[in-house]
Motif scaffolding. Structure first.
Motif, PDB file in Angstrom:
ATOM      1  N   ASP A   1       0.824  -1.222   0.000  1.00 12.22           N
ATOM      2  CA  ASP A   1       0.000   0.000   0.000  1.00 12.22           C
ATOM      3  C   ASP A   1       0.851   1.262   0.000  1.00 12.22           C
ATOM      4  O   ASP A   1       0.541   2.243  -0.690  1.00 12.22           O
ATOM      5  CB  ASP A   1      -0.933   0.004   1.215  1.00 12.22           C
ATOM      6  CG  ASP A   1      -2.052  -1.001   1.082  1.00 12.22           C
ATOM      7  OD1 ASP A   1      -2.260  -1.499  -0.044  1.00 12.22           O
ATOM      8  OD2 ASP A   1      -2.709  -1.307   2.098  1.00 12.22           O
ATOM      9  N   THR A   2       1.941   1.263   0.763  1.00 15.15           N
ATOM     10  CA  THR A   2       2.782   2.454   0.856  1.00 15.15           C
ATOM     11  C   THR A   2       3.486   2.734  -0.462  1.00 15.15           C
ATOM     12  O   THR A   2       3.567   3.893  -0.900  1.00 15.15           O
ATOM     13  CB  THR A   2       3.818   2.281   1.982  1.00 15.15           C
ATOM     14  OG1 THR A   2       3.135   2.057   3.222  1.00 15.15           O
ATOM     15  CG2 THR A   2       4.690   3.512   2.118  1.00 15.15           C
TER      16      THR A   2
ATOM     17  N   PHE B   1       9.043   0.561   3.989  1.00 14.16           N
ATOM     18  CA  PHE B   1       7.831   0.970   3.270  1.00 14.16           C
ATOM     19  C   PHE B   1       6.590   0.711   4.129  1.00 14.16           C
ATOM     20  O   PHE B   1       5.843  -0.245   3.925  1.00 14.16           O
ATOM     21  CB  PHE B   1       7.750   0.243   1.931  1.00 14.16           C
ATOM     22  CG  PHE B   1       8.816   0.690   0.969  1.00 14.16           C
ATOM     23  CD1 PHE B   1       8.613   1.790   0.155  1.00 14.16           C
ATOM     24  CD2 PHE B   1      10.041   0.036   0.922  1.00 14.16           C
ATOM     25  CE1 PHE B   1       9.603   2.223  -0.722  1.00 14.16           C
ATOM     26  CE2 PHE B   1      11.038   0.456   0.052  1.00 14.16           C
ATOM     27  CZ  PHE B   1      10.821   1.551  -0.762  1.00 14.16           C
ATOM     28  N   GLN B   2       6.421   1.593   5.096  1.00 16.40           N
ATOM     29  CA  GLN B   2       5.293   1.542   6.008  1.00 16.40           C
ATOM     30  C   GLN B   2       4.606   2.899   6.029  1.00 16.40           C
ATOM     31  O   GLN B   2       5.203   3.926   5.678  1.00 16.40           O
ATOM     32  CB  GLN B   2       5.749   1.154   7.416  1.00 16.40           C
ATOM     33  CG  GLN B   2       6.434  -0.215   7.487  1.00 16.40           C
ATOM     34  CD  GLN B   2       6.888  -0.571   8.886  1.00 16.40           C
ATOM     35  OE1 GLN B   2       6.386  -0.040   9.879  1.00 16.40           O
ATOM     36  NE2 GLN B   2       7.849  -1.488   8.967  1.00 16.40           N
TER      37      GLN B   2
ATOM     38  N   ILE C   1       2.415   1.934  -3.428  1.00 17.05           N
ATOM     39  CA  ILE C   1       1.384   2.434  -4.350  1.00 17.05           C
ATOM     40  C   ILE C   1       1.125   3.914  -4.096  1.00 17.05           C
ATOM     41  O   ILE C   1       1.023   4.719  -5.035  1.00 17.05           O
ATOM     42  CB  ILE C   1       0.088   1.627  -4.195  1.00 17.05           C
ATOM     43  CG1 ILE C   1       0.295   0.193  -4.693  1.00 17.05           C
ATOM     44  CG2 ILE C   1      -1.060   2.280  -4.964  1.00 17.05           C
ATOM     45  CD1 ILE C   1      -0.868  -0.728  -4.423  1.00 17.05           C
ATOM     46  N   LYS C   2       1.047   4.302  -2.836  1.00 16.78           N
ATOM     47  CA  LYS C   2       0.780   5.698  -2.499  1.00 16.78           C
ATOM     48  C   LYS C   2       1.929   6.598  -2.923  1.00 16.78           C
ATOM     49  O   LYS C   2       1.719   7.735  -3.378  1.00 16.78           O
ATOM     50  CB  LYS C   2       0.502   5.820  -1.009  1.00 16.78           C
ATOM     51  CG  LYS C   2      -0.818   5.183  -0.587  1.00 16.78           C
ATOM     52  CD  LYS C   2      -0.994   5.177   0.922  1.00 16.78           C
ATOM     53  CE  LYS C   2      -2.309   4.498   1.311  1.00 16.78           C
ATOM     54  NZ  LYS C   2      -2.484   4.409   2.771  1.00 16.78           N
ATOM     55  N   ILE C   3       3.166   6.105  -2.787  1.00 16.45           N
ATOM     56  CA  ILE C   3       4.321   6.886  -3.242  1.00 16.45           C
ATOM     57  C   ILE C   3       4.206   7.147  -4.741  1.00 16.45           C
ATOM     58  O   ILE C   3       4.377   8.276  -5.217  1.00 16.45           O
ATOM     59  CB  ILE C   3       5.631   6.141  -2.935  1.00 16.45           C
ATOM     60  CG1 ILE C   3       5.843   6.039  -1.427  1.00 16.45           C
ATOM     61  CG2 ILE C   3       6.819   6.864  -3.575  1.00 16.45           C
ATOM     62  CD1 ILE C   3       6.957   5.078  -1.048  1.00 16.45           C
ATOM     63  N   TYR C   4       3.902   6.105  -5.487  1.00 18.89           N
ATOM     64  CA  TYR C   4       3.771   6.227  -6.946  1.00 18.89           C
ATOM     65  C   TYR C   4       2.662   7.218  -7.312  1.00 18.89           C
ATOM     66  O   TYR C   4       2.847   8.100  -8.159  1.00 18.89           O
ATOM     67  CB  TYR C   4       3.498   4.838  -7.533  1.00 18.89           C
ATOM     68  CG  TYR C   4       3.218   4.818  -9.021  1.00 18.89           C
ATOM     69  CD1 TYR C   4       3.875   5.678  -9.896  1.00 18.89           C
ATOM     70  CD2 TYR C   4       2.304   3.914  -9.554  1.00 18.89           C
ATOM     71  CE1 TYR C   4       3.624   5.640 -11.256  1.00 18.89           C
ATOM     72  CE2 TYR C   4       2.043   3.871 -10.919  1.00 18.89           C
ATOM     73  CZ  TYR C   4       2.698   4.748 -11.753  1.00 18.89           C
ATOM     74  OH  TYR C   4       2.438   4.715 -13.101  1.00 18.89           O
ATOM     75  N   VAL C   5       1.511   7.101  -6.647  1.00 21.45           N
ATOM     76  CA  VAL C   5       0.390   8.000  -6.937  1.00 21.45           C
ATOM     77  C   VAL C   5       0.761   9.448  -6.622  1.00 21.45           C
ATOM     78  O   VAL C   5       0.497  10.368  -7.416  1.00 21.45           O
ATOM     79  CB  VAL C   5      -0.858   7.563  -6.146  1.00 21.45           C
ATOM     80  CG1 VAL C   5      -1.962   8.615  -6.254  1.00 21.45           C
ATOM     81  CG2 VAL C   5      -1.373   6.215  -6.647  1.00 21.45           C
ATOM     82  N   LEU C   6       1.386   9.678  -5.490  1.00 20.34           N
ATOM     83  CA  LEU C   6       1.751  11.041  -5.107  1.00 20.34           C
ATOM     84  C   LEU C   6       2.813  11.611  -6.043  1.00 20.34           C
ATOM     85  O   LEU C   6       2.779  12.800  -6.388  1.00 20.34           O
ATOM     86  CB  LEU C   6       2.242  11.066  -3.657  1.00 20.34           C
ATOM     87  CG  LEU C   6       1.162  10.839  -2.590  1.00 20.34           C
ATOM     88  CD1 LEU C   6       1.779  10.739  -1.204  1.00 20.34           C
ATOM     89  CD2 LEU C   6       0.124  11.963  -2.617  1.00 20.34           C
TER      90      LEU C   6
END
Length: 352
Positions: free
Chosen positions: A157-158, A202-203, A160-165
């Motif tokens: 999840d973390t 990656f948390q 994925i969020k890095i990529y999206v941001l």
């Protein structure tokens, strides 16, 4: 027809296609791309792209506008709809990703199961040559859609969020300086950061720190004018994309963002929406995700029906029904609006 890849005098991640068996039949685009050089026959990426351009003009008709190739994708618009199409050929190459699979790594990403997956020998060749190459017009670029999709699916999840941001940063902040920092570049940065750092980092609580690490990685790439392609590091993803002045402006802007810290995320509407989405109830987020996937599937199906119509197939009112389903998802009140303001903005629903 059967071709083999000939990497003589080509840049990393590019190749030439040499015909070794077969005659002119089958794929018309490939046929139109063939040319003779001395005693050999090759397929030119430039000729293939030109044939594709002509084919799309004939096929889509005058009401569909599309842009020329800026890479492997062709963007075409139809009213408010915009989509990217990538055309190419399938390829089997047993050792093109050998270095990717065997290069030394300090940590445990990518998963060993991906590195040992034999399906990585399957790849695609898209009609784009290396900029600045004397053979650019005949070179094809290797793509690894299946392997990259598997890598992205392995994100937690973390990640994925890095990529999206990072994508939001590119589209909403860096865009004011340059459009060349694409989502694909940000995906590769996420790959590199994921490999270079211990997976235990990656948390959720480290998300903002990891985002800043990704931006610092991008800044260093821009300063050095080199961003290695994750699958084949010899290919530079920003080669001849950015002039010296644009690199300086991007570097200066990234320095400012890094100094400001995570607060810079609040500058942009998309980023604020993204942050809100991260705190949504999972079932709500899944609901919106399912709606988007359904909408994309319906639109793709509608486009396929349109293709059949252009080829003279009788499909009845299938396309109209598909568009009605899309309107039901996006604007459930469309029937009331249609009665109130007329059919002008709902003309697609009146096709026969």
């Amino acid at each position: 027809m059967l071709f083999y890849t000939d990497a003589t005098n080509t840049s990393p991640s590019y190749t030439k296609l040499k015909l070794i068996k077969g005659k002119r039949h089958g794929d018309r685009l490939i046929n139109e791309s063939l040319f003779r050089q001395r005693s050999a026959i090759f397929a030119s990426s430039s000729l293939y792209a030109s044939a594709l351009h002509r084919s799309m003009l004939m096929f889509l008709g005058p009401n569909r506008a599309f842009k020329d190739f800026s890479g492997p994708a062709v963007t075409h618009t139809f009213g408010v709809w915009k989509s990217d199409c990538v055309f190419g050929v399938h390829c089997i190459h047993t050792d093109i990703l050998l270095f990717f699979r065997t290069r030394p790594r300090q940590h445990d990403w990518p998963p060993i199961s991906i590195l040992q997956d034999d399906s990585s020998i399957l790849c695609q060749l898209v009609p784009v040559g290396c900029k600045g190459s004397c053979n650019q017009w005949m070179e094809w670029r290797f793509c690894f859609l299946g392997t990259e999709l598997t890598l992205t699916k392995s994100f937690n999840d973390t990640q994925i969020k890095i990529y999206v941001l990072l994508k939001f940063v590119a589209k909403d902040i860096l865009k004011c300086v340059s459009n060349e920092i694409s989502s694909y570049i940000m995906k590769n940065i996420t790959y590199w950061v994921s490999e270079l750092l211990d997976s235990r980092v990656f948390q959720e609580q480290n998300l903002m720190l990891l985002l800043l690490i990704g931006l610092k990685f991008l800044k260093e790439a821009i300063d050095s004018n080199r961003l290695p392609y994750y699958m084949i590091p010899g290919r530079n993803l920003i080669f001849e994309r950015l002039n010296l002045h644009t690199r300086w402006r991007l570097s200066h802007l990234l320095s400012y963002l890094l100094q400001e810290g995570p607060q810079f995320l609040l500058r942009c509407n998309k980023l604020r929406i993204g942050l809100l989405a991260m705190h949504m109830v999972p079932i709500t987020l899944k609901h919106f995700g399912n709606k988007r996937e359904l909408l994309e599937s319906l639109f793709l199906l509608s486009f396929n029906v349109f293709i059949l119509e252009r080829h003279g197939c009788r499909v009845g009112n299938v396309r109209k029904q598909l568009w009605q389903k899309m309107f039901n998802i996006v604007l459930p009140e469309w029937k009331q609006l249609q009665r109130r303001i007329g059919n002008d903005i709902f003309w697609i629903l009146n096709v026969k």
